[in-house]
Design a protein around this motif. Sequence first.
Motif: not given
Length: 464
Positions: A251-257, A267-276
Amino acid sequence: MTGSSRLSPLDASFLAVETPTAHMHVGWAAMLSAPADGRLPSFSELSDHIAARVGRAPRYRQKLAPVPLGLRSPEWVDDPAFCVDRHVFRTPGPLHDTVDEVMSIPLRRDRPLWEIWICEDARHQQIGLVGKAHHCMVDGIAAVELASLLLDPTPKPPACSSQEWQAAPQPSAERLLLRGARELIGEQLDQLRGQLCALASPARAARQTASGALRVTRALSHSLRAAPASVLNTPLSPLRQLVWTQRPLEDLKAVKRRYDTTVNDVMLAAVAGAVRAYLIRRGEQPVALKAMVPVNVRSPEDVLGNHISFVFADLPCDEPDPLMRLRRVHETMSQRKRDGEPEGADLALKAAAHTPLPVQHALSRLIASPRTFNLVVSNIPGPTEPLYMLGCPLEATYPVVPLADRHALSVGMTTVRDRACFGVYADRATLPDAAGLARDIDEAIDELSARATSGARGRRSWST
């Protein structure tokens, strides 16, 4: 027998910043399923297995010996009272409760600084392991290596010959003081030799100094920029909670590619969204927070201790669009790497090692303060191949990233084969509703995955 070694300044800093409510142990919660024959190993079998394996890493049979007068950092010396029964414990579970209880209690400093708790769940044919070790002894990667020390690449463990171990004699206070003084004098001589070499080749020394100074300046410029005030940075209780979630790594690699970033960026973007999402749910106005992101500088010959640097990055919790969050994270982390900031921070830490101990401790507390960063977000590589403990396959490992004083939240991610395992570690009293953050991470990854699969194929396009 094993020789002694001294804590590095970075290792010692984790002792300096520990308080009764800020426990500086790293850890993990692991889950193993039943072996092929369906028989779970007993506690005594697991304990004997751990006892045999820790002998491969002598540090796990050593304790700290303070130097008189605080002249130098403590030394590691063999513990004559070492017994695995003082470090490996049985607990009825459930695993969630065990993790929270174990992580809420600091490690005792009169013995080697690690523990493993074994939680047997015969009804679900699982074994849970909770491990912790003091941050002065291991960083996140070394903590994963401790877990790996207990695991094998095949279901049948190789034969392990038991070796008789005898602790080396305890050094006297006078010897500890003498060694400390001798090392201090040796360091002064090394600095003098370095200055003489610089005089012998001034042009080369100037180039190296200028390059290093530029990297250090860039690293310090972000370190010294004040973090915003946040509900995540309030006085702590000693109580801890670990909540977790896992995703297919793909799931993360697909976004990365799709967007030509890195898994770490995703991962950092997902954590930012979660904390938001979490802050909005609490009725708080989300702002861009300042994250400390550890960076591995470990070399192949490094075993234990801390071999990490760090960068400080804005976590765009104020951004409502998931792709814009990813873009901002990617641009920030790419710039930090281009500017050599991890290397600059490493140079700054090494330079601080030549200051007096009181100065080192003051710098450690400054770096660990809420003025410097709001939370730690750490990506810890894990095993890519199947691993087993007495035939039991490792299914997941969730990391515990320690909380410095007045820091109520950290997030770690460890990969286990084709899974990304997230550990959300929080102060239970300050953030009693932290369990929702694991769901928020899932949803933030879902958002990114949906945008990645619905957009046009090809190279990165932030507008889709």
